[in-house]
Design an enzyme around this catalytic site. Sequence first.
Site, PDB file in Angstrom:
ATOM      1  N   GLY A  13      34.649 -33.665  55.407  1.00 46.75           N
ATOM      2  CA  GLY A  13      33.607 -34.742  55.821  1.00 46.75           C
ATOM      3  C   GLY A  13      32.861 -35.347  54.974  1.00 46.75           C
ATOM      4  O   GLY A  13      31.595 -35.732  55.138  1.00 46.75           O
ATOM      5  N   SER A  19      26.084 -37.708  52.732  1.00 42.78           N
ATOM      6  CA  SER A  19      26.807 -36.710  53.624  1.00 42.78           C
ATOM      7  C   SER A  19      26.173 -35.370  53.716  1.00 42.78           C
ATOM      8  O   SER A  19      25.794 -34.796  52.641  1.00 42.78           O
ATOM      9  CB  SER A  19      28.136 -36.744  53.419  1.00 42.78           C
ATOM     10  OG  SER A  19      29.091 -38.045  53.721  1.00 42.78           O
ATOM     11  N   ILE A  20      26.055 -34.594  54.826  1.00 42.75           N
ATOM     12  CA  ILE A  20      25.626 -33.386  54.787  1.00 42.75           C
ATOM     13  C   ILE A  20      26.718 -32.618  53.971  1.00 42.75           C
ATOM     14  O   ILE A  20      26.378 -31.710  53.193  1.00 42.75           O
ATOM     15  CB  ILE A  20      25.466 -32.893  56.211  1.00 42.75           C
ATOM     16  CG1 ILE A  20      24.415 -33.737  56.946  1.00 42.75           C
ATOM     17  CG2 ILE A  20      25.386 -31.467  56.397  1.00 42.75           C
ATOM     18  CD1 ILE A  20      24.163 -33.164  58.269  1.00 42.75           C
ATOM     19  N   VAL A  65      41.592 -34.784  59.532  1.00 40.93           N
ATOM     20  CA  VAL A  65      41.550 -33.701  60.439  1.00 40.93           C
ATOM     21  C   VAL A  65      41.968 -33.936  61.650  1.00 40.93           C
ATOM     22  O   VAL A  65      42.096 -33.068  62.548  1.00 40.93           O
ATOM     23  CB  VAL A  65      39.937 -32.795  60.280  1.00 40.93           C
ATOM     24  CG1 VAL A  65      39.829 -32.424  58.895  1.00 40.93           C
ATOM     25  CG2 VAL A  65      39.185 -33.957  60.855  1.00 40.93           C
ATOM     26  N   TYR A 155      23.234 -39.955  72.762  1.00 40.30           N
ATOM     27  CA  TYR A 155      24.162 -38.892  72.060  1.00 40.30           C
ATOM     28  C   TYR A 155      25.303 -38.749  73.078  1.00 40.30           C
ATOM     29  O   TYR A 155      26.465 -38.500  72.558  1.00 40.30           O
ATOM     30  CB  TYR A 155      23.375 -37.696  71.619  1.00 40.30           C
ATOM     31  CG  TYR A 155      24.164 -37.001  70.457  1.00 40.30           C
ATOM     32  CD1 TYR A 155      24.140 -37.430  69.241  1.00 40.30           C
ATOM     33  CD2 TYR A 155      24.790 -35.763  70.874  1.00 40.30           C
ATOM     34  CE1 TYR A 155      24.982 -36.964  68.210  1.00 40.30           C
ATOM     35  CE2 TYR A 155      25.518 -35.153  69.749  1.00 40.30           C
ATOM     36  CZ  TYR A 155      25.463 -35.625  68.486  1.00 40.30           C
ATOM     37  OH  TYR A 155      26.129 -34.924  67.588  1.00 40.30           O
ATOM     38  N   LYS A 162      29.427 -31.323  70.971  1.00 37.06           N
ATOM     39  CA  LYS A 162      28.813 -30.297  70.344  1.00 37.06           C
ATOM     40  C   LYS A 162      28.356 -29.121  71.167  1.00 37.06           C
ATOM     41  O   LYS A 162      28.706 -27.877  70.386  1.00 37.06           O
ATOM     42  CB  LYS A 162      27.417 -30.753  69.792  1.00 37.06           C
ATOM     43  CG  LYS A 162      27.542 -31.767  68.663  1.00 37.06           C
ATOM     44  CD  LYS A 162      28.177 -31.643  67.357  1.00 37.06           C
ATOM     45  CE  LYS A 162      27.852 -32.420  66.269  1.00 37.06           C
ATOM     46  NZ  LYS A 162      28.888 -32.112  65.184  1.00 37.06           N
ATOM     47  N   ILE A 191      19.162 -36.542  60.440  1.00 36.61           N
ATOM     48  CA  ILE A 191      19.193 -36.996  58.878  1.00 36.61           C
ATOM     49  C   ILE A 191      19.693 -38.547  58.983  1.00 36.61           C
ATOM     50  O   ILE A 191      20.993 -38.441  59.370  1.00 36.61           O
ATOM     51  CB  ILE A 191      19.999 -35.817  58.169  1.00 36.61           C
ATOM     52  CG1 ILE A 191      19.449 -34.462  58.251  1.00 36.61           C
ATOM     53  CG2 ILE A 191      19.909 -36.470  56.431  1.00 36.61           C
ATOM     54  CD1 ILE A 191      20.147 -33.527  57.315  1.00 36.61           C
ATOM     55  N   THR A 193      22.326 -40.304  57.542  1.00 40.33           N
ATOM     56  CA  THR A 193      23.603 -40.106  56.923  1.00 40.33           C
ATOM     57  C   THR A 193      24.402 -41.641  57.518  1.00 40.33           C
ATOM     58  O   THR A 193      23.942 -42.188  58.253  1.00 40.33           O
ATOM     59  CB  THR A 193      24.298 -38.763  57.358  1.00 40.33           C
ATOM     60  OG1 THR A 193      24.835 -39.027  59.132  1.00 40.33           O
ATOM     61  CG2 THR A 193      23.819 -37.751  57.086  1.00 40.33           C
ATOM     62  N   LEU A 194      25.523 -41.589  56.897  1.00 33.24           N
ATOM     63  CA  LEU A 194      26.410 -42.658  57.159  1.00 33.24           C
ATOM     64  C   LEU A 194      26.538 -42.638  58.755  1.00 33.24           C
ATOM     65  O   LEU A 194      26.493 -43.755  59.639  1.00 33.24           O
ATOM     66  CB  LEU A 194      27.825 -42.741  56.486  1.00 33.24           C
ATOM     67  CG  LEU A 194      28.658 -43.837  56.772  1.00 33.24           C
ATOM     68  CD1 LEU A 194      28.014 -45.356  56.265  1.00 33.24           C
ATOM     69  CD2 LEU A 194      29.985 -43.584  55.951  1.00 33.24           C
ATOM     70  N   ALA A 195      26.925 -41.603  59.299  1.00 33.11           N
ATOM     71  CA  ALA A 195      27.177 -41.330  60.709  1.00 33.11           C
ATOM     72  C   ALA A 195      25.874 -41.856  61.572  1.00 33.11           C
ATOM     73  O   ALA A 195      26.257 -41.853  62.852  1.00 33.11           O
ATOM     74  CB  ALA A 195      27.717 -39.855  61.125  1.00 33.11           C
TER      75      ALA A 195
HETATM   76  O1  0WE Z   1      26.347 -36.094  64.929  1.00 38.14           O
HETATM   77  C1  0WE Z   1      25.617 -37.254  64.731  1.00 38.14           C
HETATM   78  C2  0WE Z   1      26.386 -38.416  64.398  1.00 38.14           C
HETATM   79  C3  0WE Z   1      27.471 -38.478  65.296  1.00 38.14           C
HETATM   80  C4  0WE Z   1      28.415 -39.736  65.336  1.00 38.14           C
HETATM   81  C5  0WE Z   1      27.830 -40.834  64.735  1.00 38.14           C
HETATM   82  C6  0WE Z   1      28.802 -41.978  65.140  1.00 38.14           C
HETATM   83  C7  0WE Z   1      28.193 -43.397  64.509  1.00 38.14           C
HETATM   84  C8  0WE Z   1      29.148 -44.344  64.182  1.00 38.14           C
HETATM   85  C9  0WE Z   1      29.652 -39.682  65.788  1.00 38.14           C
HETATM   86  N1  0WE Z   1      30.442 -40.856  65.975  1.00 38.14           N
HETATM   87  C10 0WE Z   1      29.785 -42.079  65.577  1.00 38.14           C
HETATM   88  N2  0WE Z   1      30.691 -43.113  65.829  1.00 38.14           N
HETATM   89  C11 0WE Z   1      30.323 -43.978  65.237  1.00 38.14           C
HETATM   90  O2  0WE Z   1      31.096 -45.321  65.337  1.00 38.14           O
HETATM   91  N3  0WE Z   1      24.206 -37.026  64.687  1.00 38.14           N
HETATM   92  C12 0WE Z   1      23.573 -35.701  64.920  1.00 38.14           C
HETATM   93  C13 0WE Z   1      23.395 -37.958  64.512  1.00 38.14           C
HETATM   94  C14 0WE Z   1      23.025 -38.737  65.565  1.00 38.14           C
HETATM   95  O3  0WE Z   1      23.929 -39.579  66.207  1.00 38.14           O
HETATM   96  C15 0WE Z   1      23.100 -39.972  67.383  1.00 38.14           C
HETATM   97  C16 0WE Z   1      21.581 -39.573  67.310  1.00 38.14           C
HETATM   98  C17 0WE Z   1      21.847 -38.721  66.077  1.00 38.14           C
HETATM   99  C18 0WE Z   1      20.526 -37.890  65.701  1.00 38.14           C
HETATM  100  C19 0WE Z   1      23.536 -40.910  68.517  1.00 38.14           C
HETATM  101  C20 0WE Z   1      22.697 -41.160  69.401  1.00 38.14           C
HETATM  102  C21 0WE Z   1      21.321 -40.660  69.358  1.00 38.14           C
HETATM  103  C22 0WE Z   1      20.885 -39.857  68.387  1.00 38.14           C
END
Ligand code: 0WE
Length: 255
Positions: A13, A19-20, A65, A155, A162, A191, A193-195
């Site tokens: 990851g 990144s975490i 993965v 989310y 999760k 946090i 991050t890129l995600a």
């Molecule tokens: O787990 C996460 C992020 C997970 C994630 C983020 C993305 C963005 C880009 C999974 N898939 C994607 N796909 C993409 O195309 N977090 C805990 C961070 C996060 O994400 C959110 C949050 C928070 C906090 C999404 C909506 C609302 C709050």
Amino acid sequence: MIDLTGKTAVVFGLANKRSIAWGIAQKLHGAGATLAICYQNERMRAEAGDLIHELPGTSGFQCDVSNDAEIESLFAALKEKFGKLDILVHAVAFAPAEDLKGEFINTSREGFRIAHDVSVYSLIAVSRGAAPLMTAGGSIITLSYYAAEKVVPHYNVMALAKASLESAVRYLAWDLGPKNIRVNAISAGPIKTLAARGIGALGDMMKAHAERAPLHRNVDQLEVGGTALYLASDLASAVTGETIYVDCGYNIMGF
Ligand code: 0WE
């Protein structure tokens, strides 16, 4: 001081320095562990490679993965290189962007499938690959988020993933306990991050988090790394199947 000299760890990851996975890798390396860091594909190679060079003795591997064949050849390569494995870090999640905006009720079947495949099944798959190499016991660590338990708007399908991931942690803990392999999740506060980037309200969410959390601030990647280091060490020798919050206390609040 926690000493992981002679221990080997594989980290999934890593995308960039935010990144975490990078916070965790730095902490494990600082304690003396030998690391294998995986990046998803050719596109991630350059950026991951620069970071890998910052941690002397670390090797880089390409492994997506969501691909069983790549997982199989990765663990064959790790067996060849290290002989055994002690620590596995899974810091991977993905849902299609369309499914992280708008209403949860509009979650697509394909978005649901992808979110659960990449974010949950991957933990099961890499654990199955790692377990035979964890001949002296081991520690498997994944990342979760509070939205597994309580509604965090937008989310959406990731929240279900999760929730499923936290349950998978318990079932893997039960399966792997007899081999003295522990399996735990860290539920990190939000946090940047890129995600998390590109999530519209993230700035507002982090501000609200800092206001409401007992420690009145946000958490950073190295603090998550600190808890991962503890979980990887003998200090956590009786801890398995847990989800540990590293969120400045945010989750304890009722109002
Ligand atoms: O787990 C996460 C992020 C997970 C994630 C983020 C993305 C963005 C880009 C999974 N898939 C994607 N796909 C993409 O195309 N977090 C805990 C961070 C996060 O994400 C959110 C949050 C928070 C906090 C999404 C909506 C609302 C709050």
